[in-house]
Design a protein around this motif. Structure first.
Motif, PDB file in Angstrom:
ATOM      1  N   TYR A 271      38.715  38.274  12.421  1.00 43.36           N
ATOM      2  CA  TYR A 271      37.904  38.291  13.628  1.00 43.36           C
ATOM      3  C   TYR A 271      38.395  37.334  14.721  1.00 43.36           C
ATOM      4  O   TYR A 271      38.061  37.516  15.881  1.00 43.36           O
ATOM      5  CB  TYR A 271      36.425  38.041  13.305  1.00 43.36           C
ATOM      6  CG  TYR A 271      35.782  39.245  12.671  1.00 43.36           C
ATOM      7  CD1 TYR A 271      35.357  40.318  13.437  1.00 43.36           C
ATOM      8  CD2 TYR A 271      35.617  39.328  11.291  1.00 43.36           C
ATOM      9  CE1 TYR A 271      34.773  41.439  12.859  1.00 43.36           C
ATOM     10  CE2 TYR A 271      35.032  40.441  10.701  1.00 43.36           C
ATOM     11  CZ  TYR A 271      34.624  41.488  11.489  1.00 43.36           C
ATOM     12  OH  TYR A 271      34.049  42.593  10.909  1.00 43.36           O
ATOM     13  N   GLY A 272      39.173  36.325  14.365  1.00 43.03           N
ATOM     14  CA  GLY A 272      39.761  35.447  15.375  1.00 43.03           C
ATOM     15  C   GLY A 272      38.765  34.635  16.184  1.00 43.03           C
ATOM     16  O   GLY A 272      38.963  34.404  17.373  1.00 43.03           O
TER      17      GLY A 272
ATOM     18  N   THR B 130      26.917  25.348   9.077  1.00 49.68           N
ATOM     19  CA  THR B 130      26.781  26.701   8.520  1.00 49.68           C
ATOM     20  C   THR B 130      27.454  27.714   9.432  1.00 49.68           C
ATOM     21  O   THR B 130      28.161  28.608   8.955  1.00 49.68           O
ATOM     22  CB  THR B 130      25.290  27.046   8.325  1.00 49.68           C
ATOM     23  OG1 THR B 130      24.720  26.102   7.417  1.00 49.68           O
ATOM     24  CG2 THR B 130      25.113  28.453   7.778  1.00 49.68           C
ATOM     25  N   ILE B 131      27.281  27.565  10.737  1.00 55.69           N
ATOM     26  CA  ILE B 131      27.914  28.492  11.679  1.00 55.69           C
ATOM     27  C   ILE B 131      29.436  28.362  11.605  1.00 55.69           C
ATOM     28  O   ILE B 131      30.149  29.370  11.593  1.00 55.69           O
ATOM     29  CB  ILE B 131      27.415  28.256  13.124  1.00 55.69           C
ATOM     30  CG1 ILE B 131      25.911  28.506  13.219  1.00 55.69           C
ATOM     31  CG2 ILE B 131      28.180  29.133  14.113  1.00 55.69           C
ATOM     32  CD1 ILE B 131      25.471  29.901  12.875  1.00 55.69           C
ATOM     33  N   LYS B 132      29.945  27.145  11.519  1.00 53.90           N
ATOM     34  CA  LYS B 132      31.398  26.959  11.384  1.00 53.90           C
ATOM     35  C   LYS B 132      31.913  27.636  10.121  1.00 53.90           C
ATOM     36  O   LYS B 132      32.961  28.281  10.138  1.00 53.90           O
ATOM     37  CB  LYS B 132      31.758  25.470  11.369  1.00 53.90           C
ATOM     38  CG  LYS B 132      31.684  24.807  12.717  1.00 53.90           C
ATOM     39  CD  LYS B 132      32.041  23.332  12.591  1.00 53.90           C
ATOM     40  CE  LYS B 132      31.873  22.608  13.902  1.00 53.90           C
ATOM     41  NZ  LYS B 132      32.169  21.164  13.771  1.00 53.90           N
ATOM     42  N   ALA B 133      31.173  27.472   9.015  1.00 53.88           N
ATOM     43  CA  ALA B 133      31.588  28.103   7.760  1.00 53.88           C
ATOM     44  C   ALA B 133      31.567  29.622   7.890  1.00 53.88           C
ATOM     45  O   ALA B 133      32.479  30.308   7.413  1.00 53.88           O
ATOM     46  CB  ALA B 133      30.691  27.645   6.613  1.00 53.88           C
ATOM     47  N   LEU B 134      30.536  30.158   8.549  1.00 49.25           N
ATOM     48  CA  LEU B 134      30.468  31.597   8.788  1.00 49.25           C
ATOM     49  C   LEU B 134      31.650  32.046   9.639  1.00 49.25           C
ATOM     50  O   LEU B 134      32.291  33.061   9.344  1.00 49.25           O
ATOM     51  CB  LEU B 134      29.150  31.967   9.474  1.00 49.25           C
ATOM     52  CG  LEU B 134      28.998  33.436   9.896  1.00 49.25           C
ATOM     53  CD1 LEU B 134      29.036  34.370   8.689  1.00 49.25           C
ATOM     54  CD2 LEU B 134      27.700  33.621  10.677  1.00 49.25           C
ATOM     55  N   GLN B 135      31.966  31.294  10.675  1.00 47.85           N
ATOM     56  CA  GLN B 135      33.108  31.634  11.528  1.00 47.85           C
ATOM     57  C   GLN B 135      34.414  31.602  10.736  1.00 47.85           C
ATOM     58  O   GLN B 135      35.241  32.509  10.849  1.00 47.85           O
ATOM     59  CB  GLN B 135      33.166  30.676  12.727  1.00 47.85           C
ATOM     60  CG  GLN B 135      32.029  30.900  13.697  1.00 47.85           C
ATOM     61  CD  GLN B 135      31.842  29.765  14.691  1.00 47.85           C
ATOM     62  OE1 GLN B 135      32.133  28.596  14.415  1.00 47.85           O
ATOM     63  NE2 GLN B 135      31.337  30.118  15.875  1.00 47.85           N
ATOM     64  N   ARG B 136      34.581  30.593   9.897  1.00 47.83           N
ATOM     65  CA  ARG B 136      35.783  30.531   9.046  1.00 47.83           C
ATOM     66  C   ARG B 136      35.839  31.743   8.119  1.00 47.83           C
ATOM     67  O   ARG B 136      36.901  32.334   7.905  1.00 47.83           O
ATOM     68  CB  ARG B 136      35.795  29.238   8.227  1.00 47.83           C
ATOM     69  CG  ARG B 136      36.055  27.993   9.030  1.00 47.83           C
ATOM     70  CD  ARG B 136      36.093  26.744   8.118  1.00 47.83           C
ATOM     71  NE  ARG B 136      36.110  25.546   8.923  1.00 47.83           N
ATOM     72  CZ  ARG B 136      35.083  24.711   9.078  1.00 47.83           C
ATOM     73  NH1 ARG B 136      33.937  24.927   8.423  1.00 47.83           N
ATOM     74  NH2 ARG B 136      35.183  23.658   9.840  1.00 47.83           N
ATOM     75  N   TYR B 137      34.686  32.094   7.556  1.00 47.00           N
ATOM     76  CA  TYR B 137      34.638  33.235   6.648  1.00 47.00           C
ATOM     77  C   TYR B 137      35.009  34.524   7.378  1.00 47.00           C
ATOM     78  O   TYR B 137      35.844  35.300   6.901  1.00 47.00           O
ATOM     79  CB  TYR B 137      33.254  33.368   5.992  1.00 47.00           C
ATOM     80  CG  TYR B 137      33.252  34.469   4.982  1.00 47.00           C
ATOM     81  CD1 TYR B 137      33.844  34.284   3.736  1.00 47.00           C
ATOM     82  CD2 TYR B 137      32.729  35.715   5.280  1.00 47.00           C
ATOM     83  CE1 TYR B 137      33.900  35.311   2.818  1.00 47.00           C
ATOM     84  CE2 TYR B 137      32.775  36.747   4.366  1.00 47.00           C
ATOM     85  CZ  TYR B 137      33.368  36.533   3.144  1.00 47.00           C
ATOM     86  OH  TYR B 137      33.447  37.565   2.233  1.00 47.00           O
ATOM     87  N   LEU B 138      34.397  34.758   8.519  1.00 49.23           N
ATOM     88  CA  LEU B 138      34.695  35.978   9.276  1.00 49.23           C
ATOM     89  C   LEU B 138      36.159  36.018   9.712  1.00 49.23           C
ATOM     90  O   LEU B 138      36.766  37.093   9.770  1.00 49.23           O
ATOM     91  CB  LEU B 138      33.755  36.089  10.487  1.00 49.23           C
ATOM     92  CG  LEU B 138      32.279  36.328  10.141  1.00 49.23           C
ATOM     93  CD1 LEU B 138      31.403  36.177  11.384  1.00 49.23           C
ATOM     94  CD2 LEU B 138      32.072  37.690   9.488  1.00 49.23           C
ATOM     95  N   ASN B 139      36.743  34.854   9.968  1.00 49.79           N
ATOM     96  CA  ASN B 139      38.155  34.811  10.360  1.00 49.79           C
ATOM     97  C   ASN B 139      39.089  35.240   9.229  1.00 49.79           C
ATOM     98  O   ASN B 139      40.189  35.723   9.497  1.00 49.79           O
ATOM     99  CB  ASN B 139      38.524  33.424  10.878  1.00 49.79           C
ATOM    100  CG  ASN B 139      38.017  33.195  12.286  1.00 49.79           C
ATOM    101  OD1 ASN B 139      37.649  34.124  12.998  1.00 49.79           O
ATOM    102  ND2 ASN B 139      37.999  31.934  12.702  1.00 49.79           N
TER     103      ASN B 139
END
Length: 109
Positions: A85-86, A72-81
């Motif tokens: 957001y890098g 879930t955190i990886k998906a959130l990070q991908r989404y924010l990117n």
């Protein structure tokens, strides 16, 4: 049930205050994913909605279970990117991920 089991089901706002968590819930609702009650507490229903959204976008949140784990955190990070957001996609809700999540939810409801 151990303490760890209970914490998995608890609220996990990833550093958001109540107002910004409500913004995230409103954003989920307004984009077609029901987070349940807009209460500023990101619990299981809010994270299930986010996981469904991330999976629908091809961001690979994995199982829709409401648990804020590495997928879930990886998906959130991908989404924010997507929004520039890098972030490193490492599945860790570290300082940069929490800061980006805070910034992303600056407006809403």
């Amino acid at each position: 049930m151990s303490t760890q089991d209970v914490s998995i089901l608890a609220v996990n706002n990833l550093g958001l205050n109540t107002t910004r968590a409500k913004n995230w819930q409103c954003w989920l609702r307004d984009t077609g994913y029901n987070p349940g009650t807009i209460d500023g507490e990101l619990g299981t229903n809010s994270w299930k909605a986010a996981q469904r959204k991330f999976n629908d976008l091809g961001l690979n949140a994995g199982t829709v279970d409401g648990v804020v784990g590495p997928n879930t955190i990886k998906a959130l990070q991908r989404y924010l990117n997507i929004f520039g957001y890098g972030l490193a996609v490492d599945g860790i809700a570290g300082t940069q991920t929490k800061a980006a999540f805070w910034d992303f939810n600056s407006s809403g409801c």
